[in-house]
Write an enzyme that holds these catalytic residues in place. Structure first.
Site, PDB file in Angstrom:
ATOM      1  N   TYR A 141       0.822  -1.212   0.000  1.00  0.00           N
ATOM      2  CA  TYR A 141       0.000   0.000   0.000  1.00  0.00           C
ATOM      3  C   TYR A 141       0.854   1.259   0.000  1.00  0.00           C
ATOM      4  O   TYR A 141       0.422   2.313  -0.463  1.00  0.00           O
ATOM      5  CB  TYR A 141      -0.901   0.040   1.243  1.00  0.00           C
ATOM      6  CG  TYR A 141      -2.218  -0.666   1.095  1.00  0.00           C
ATOM      7  CD1 TYR A 141      -2.272  -2.019   0.845  1.00  0.00           C
ATOM      8  CD2 TYR A 141      -3.416   0.030   1.234  1.00  0.00           C
ATOM      9  CE1 TYR A 141      -3.489  -2.671   0.733  1.00  0.00           C
ATOM     10  CE2 TYR A 141      -4.639  -0.609   1.125  1.00  0.00           C
ATOM     11  CZ  TYR A 141      -4.668  -1.960   0.876  1.00  0.00           C
ATOM     12  OH  TYR A 141      -5.870  -2.606   0.778  1.00  0.00           O
ATOM     13  N   LYS A 198       2.979 -15.412   2.573  1.00  0.00           N
ATOM     14  CA  LYS A 198       3.218 -16.170   1.342  1.00  0.00           C
ATOM     15  C   LYS A 198       4.714 -16.466   1.299  1.00  0.00           C
ATOM     16  O   LYS A 198       5.433 -16.085   0.365  1.00  0.00           O
ATOM     17  CB  LYS A 198       2.740 -15.329   0.135  1.00  0.00           C
ATOM     18  CG  LYS A 198       2.731 -16.065  -1.193  1.00  0.00           C
ATOM     19  CD  LYS A 198       1.660 -17.132  -1.304  1.00  0.00           C
ATOM     20  CE  LYS A 198       1.835 -17.932  -2.582  1.00  0.00           C
ATOM     21  NZ  LYS A 198       0.925 -19.097  -2.659  1.00  0.00           N
ATOM     22  N   ASP A 230      -3.099 -18.427   0.543  1.00  0.00           N
ATOM     23  CA  ASP A 230      -4.063 -19.187  -0.270  1.00  0.00           C
ATOM     24  C   ASP A 230      -4.731 -20.285   0.560  1.00  0.00           C
ATOM     25  O   ASP A 230      -5.929 -20.521   0.470  1.00  0.00           O
ATOM     26  CB  ASP A 230      -3.411 -19.751  -1.551  1.00  0.00           C
ATOM     27  CG  ASP A 230      -2.069 -20.416  -1.309  1.00  0.00           C
ATOM     28  OD1 ASP A 230      -1.541 -20.320  -0.188  1.00  0.00           O
ATOM     29  OD2 ASP A 230      -1.551 -21.050  -2.255  1.00  0.00           O
ATOM     30  N   ASP A 254      -6.390  -6.889   4.297  1.00  0.00           N
ATOM     31  CA  ASP A 254      -7.520  -6.275   3.599  1.00  0.00           C
ATOM     32  C   ASP A 254      -8.411  -7.364   3.016  1.00  0.00           C
ATOM     33  O   ASP A 254      -9.634  -7.347   3.176  1.00  0.00           O
ATOM     34  CB  ASP A 254      -6.990  -5.361   2.484  1.00  0.00           C
ATOM     35  CG  ASP A 254      -8.112  -4.711   1.706  1.00  0.00           C
ATOM     36  OD1 ASP A 254      -9.065  -4.222   2.348  1.00  0.00           O
ATOM     37  OD2 ASP A 254      -8.054  -4.705   0.459  1.00  0.00           O
ATOM     38  N   ASP A 258     -12.489  -8.928   4.443  1.00  0.00           N
ATOM     39  CA  ASP A 258     -13.758  -8.987   3.694  1.00  0.00           C
ATOM     40  C   ASP A 258     -14.312 -10.410   3.700  1.00  0.00           C
ATOM     41  O   ASP A 258     -15.518 -10.623   3.833  1.00  0.00           O
ATOM     42  CB  ASP A 258     -13.573  -8.519   2.241  1.00  0.00           C
ATOM     43  CG  ASP A 258     -13.753  -7.015   2.104  1.00  0.00           C
ATOM     44  OD1 ASP A 258     -13.340  -6.289   3.031  1.00  0.00           O
ATOM     45  OD2 ASP A 258     -14.325  -6.562   1.087  1.00  0.00           O
TER      46      ASP A 258
HETATM   47  C1  IPM Z   1     -10.385  -1.173   4.049  1.00  0.00           C
HETATM   48  C2  IPM Z   1     -10.639  -0.608   2.685  1.00  0.00           C
HETATM   49  C3  IPM Z   1      -9.490   0.317   2.322  1.00  0.00           C
HETATM   50  C4  IPM Z   1      -8.222  -0.515   2.291  1.00  0.00           C
HETATM   51  C5  IPM Z   1      -9.677   1.071   0.989  1.00  0.00           C
HETATM   52  C6  IPM Z   1     -10.947   1.869   0.977  1.00  0.00           C
HETATM   53  C7  IPM Z   1      -8.497   1.950   0.671  1.00  0.00           C
HETATM   54  O1  IPM Z   1     -10.817  -1.607   1.751  1.00  0.00           O
HETATM   55  O2  IPM Z   1     -10.261  -0.397   5.012  1.00  0.00           O
HETATM   56  O3  IPM Z   1     -10.335  -2.392   4.171  1.00  0.00           O
HETATM   57  O4  IPM Z   1      -7.918  -1.152   1.290  1.00  0.00           O
HETATM   58  O5  IPM Z   1      -7.528  -0.517   3.307  1.00  0.00           O
HETATM   59 MG    MG Z   2     -10.921  -3.549   2.588  1.00  0.00          MG
END
Ligand code: IPM
Ligand code: MG
Length: 367
Positions: A141, A198, A230, A254, A258
Site C-alpha cells: 500500500y 506467502k 491461499d 484487507d 472482507d
Molecule cells: C479497508 C478498505 C481500504 C483498504 C480502501 C478503501 C483503501 O478496503 O479499510 O479495508 O484497502 O484498506
Molecule cells: Mg478492505
C-alpha cells in the site's frame, strides 16, 4: 470535574453520514448517563473533501484528528470520484489518515452473534470469535510504485511497452511492532496466533516468519502457527471457529477481513480500530465501505459503526461503556430487528425488517 472526550467525526461519503450520526447518537446517550461530556467535531475527508476543497484530505482534517481523543470515520469513496486523478481519489484520505496518525495496527474482530448464525453462508459456523491484526501503514500500500516505459521485448519478441509496478517491502521494525501487538492480544485471549503470509514465494514474508518465530520465545504460552494466504482463505471457511488471533500484512489483511465479514453474516456488522503508539488518537471505523447504492435511503446497517464506538470506548479505558454498547446491540438483535443486509429468506417469523433510524433507536432504548 466531569470527564471529557473530544471526538473527531469524519462522516465521509455514501452511507458514511447516516451511520456516523447514528453511532454518535448512541455514544451521546451512553456517555451522558455516566456524566461524561462528549465534544464532537465534524471533519471532511474523501469525496466530501474533494467536492468542497478539491483534495481528499485537507491539512485541517489531519490537525483536528491529531488533536482529538479519538476519530470516528464512516466510509469514503464512490462512483462519482472513480475517474479522478489516482493521487486525488477519496481512498487517499484514508491512507493519508492512517499514515499521518501513525496508525500501524488495524484490529478487526470477527464475532458472530448467535442471533445471526443463520445469516452466515456457512452451514455450521460454530463459535466464531477471532481478530485479524492487519499491518496498516506499510507493505504494498505504501511501497515504491510507478509506471515507466520499457524499450525491451519479451522472449517471444512482443514489445514490452509500459511497465507498472508496486512493491511489497517491510522493515524489521515494522514487522516486530505489529507482531508484538498480535502476541500481546493473543495472551489476553485464547493464546493462539496464526501468521498469514506467502513465505513460499515472497522474501518479505520469510522475514515475517523469522521474526515471529523469534518472538515466540518471549511468549511461550502462545500456540503459534503459520499459514500461506491461499491456504488461509480456505481454512477460514473450513474451520473458522479454530482461529483466535491472525496477524498479517496490509494487503492480505484487507482481503481476509472482507472474507471474514461474509463468514460473519454481513460485513455491515464488523467494527475496526486502527491504533498507533500510545498517546496517539485511534481511528475507529466499520469494515464495510460507502455503499453508494443505498446511501440516503435509511437502509444502511449502523451496527458496525456502533460497535466501532464500543472499541473506541475500550481504547479510552471505558470498558463499562464499551460492554454496555455491545450488550445493547446484542439485545437489539435478540429482539429480532434486522436491517436488510442481515435479513434472510426463511429466517422465520421472529424478525422485523427495519431501517437505520429504527435500529439505532432500539440500540439506545436497550442501553
Ligand atoms: C479497508 C478498505 C481500504 C483498504 C480502501 C478503501 C483503501 O478496503 O479499510 O479495508 O484497502 O484498506
Ligand atoms: Mg478492505
Amino acid at each position: 470535574m466531569a470527564k471529557k472526550f473530544n471526538i473527531a467525526v469524519i462522516p465521509g461519503d455514501g452511507i458514511g453520514p447516516e451511520i456516523t450520526s447514528a453511532a454518535i447518537e448512541v455514544l451521546e446517550a451512553v456517555t451522558s448517563r455516566k456524566g461524561i461530556e462528549l465534544f464532537t467535531k465534524e471533519l471532511k475527508a474523501g469525496g466530501d473533501a474533494i467536492d468542497n476543497y478539491g483534495i481528499p484530505l485537507p491539512q485541517e482534517t489531519i490537525y483536528a484528528a491529531k488533536d482529538s481523543d479519538a476519530v470516528l470515520l464512516g466510509a469514503v469513496g464512490g462512483p462519482k470520484w472513480d475517474n479522478i486523478d489516482p493521487s486525488l481519489r477519496p481512498e487517499r484520505a484514508l491512507l493519508g489518515l492512517r499514515s499521518g496518525l501513525g496508525l500501524y495496527a488495524n484490529l478487526r474482530p470477527v464475532k458472530v452473534f448467535d442471533e445471526l448464525k443463520s445469516a452466515s453462508p456457512l452451514k455450521n459456523p460454530g463459535q466464531i470469535d477471532f481478530v485479524i491484526v492487519r499491518e496498516l501503514t506499510g507493505g504494498i500500500y505504501f511501497g515504491k510504485n510507478g509506471v515507466y516505459q520499457s524499450g525491451d521485448r519479451l522472449p517471444d519478441g512482443t514489445v514490452k511497452g509500459k511497465v507498472a509496478y508496486d512493491t511489497e517491502s517491510y522493515s524489521e521494525g515494522e514487522i516486530n511492532r505489529i507482531l508484538k501487538i498480535a502476541f500481546d492480544l493473543a495472551m489476553k485471549r485464547r493464546k493462539k496466533l496464526t501468521l498469514v503470509d506467502k513465505a513460499n514465494v515472497l522474501v518479505s514474508s520469510r522475514m515475517w516468519r523469522t521474526l515471529a518465530s523469534q518472538m515466540c520465545f518471549d511468549y511461550p504460552e502462545v500456540e503459534f502457527n503459520c499459514l500461506y494466504i491461499d491456504n488461509a482463505v480456505m481454512q477460514l471457511i473450513n474451520r473458522p471457529s479454530s482461529f483466535d488471533v491472525i496477524v498479517t500484512s496490509n494487503l492480505f489483511g484487507d482481503i481476509l477481513s472482507d472474507e471474514a465479514g461474509q463468514i460473519a453474516g454481513s460485513i455491515g456488522m464488523l467494527p475496526s480500530a486502527s491504533i498507533g503508539t500510545p498517546g496517539t488518537p485511534g481511528l475507529y471505523e466499520p469494515v464495510h465501505g460507502s455503499a453508494p447504492d443505498i446511501a440516503g435511503q435509511n437502509k444502511a446497517n449502523p451496527l458496525g459503526t456502533i460497535l466501532s464506538c464500543a472499541m473506541m470506548m475500550r481504547g479510552l479505558n471505558e470498558e463499562e461503556i464499551a460492554s454496555e454498547i455491545e450488550n445493547a446491540v446484542k439485545k437489539t438483535l435478540e429482539s429480532g430487528l434486522r436491517t436488510s443486509d442481515i435479513t434472510f429468506v426463511g429466517e422465520g417469523k421472529n424478525t422485523t425488517p427495519v431501517g437505520t433510524k429504527e435500529i439505532t433507536k432500539a440500540v439506545i432504548d436497550n442501553l
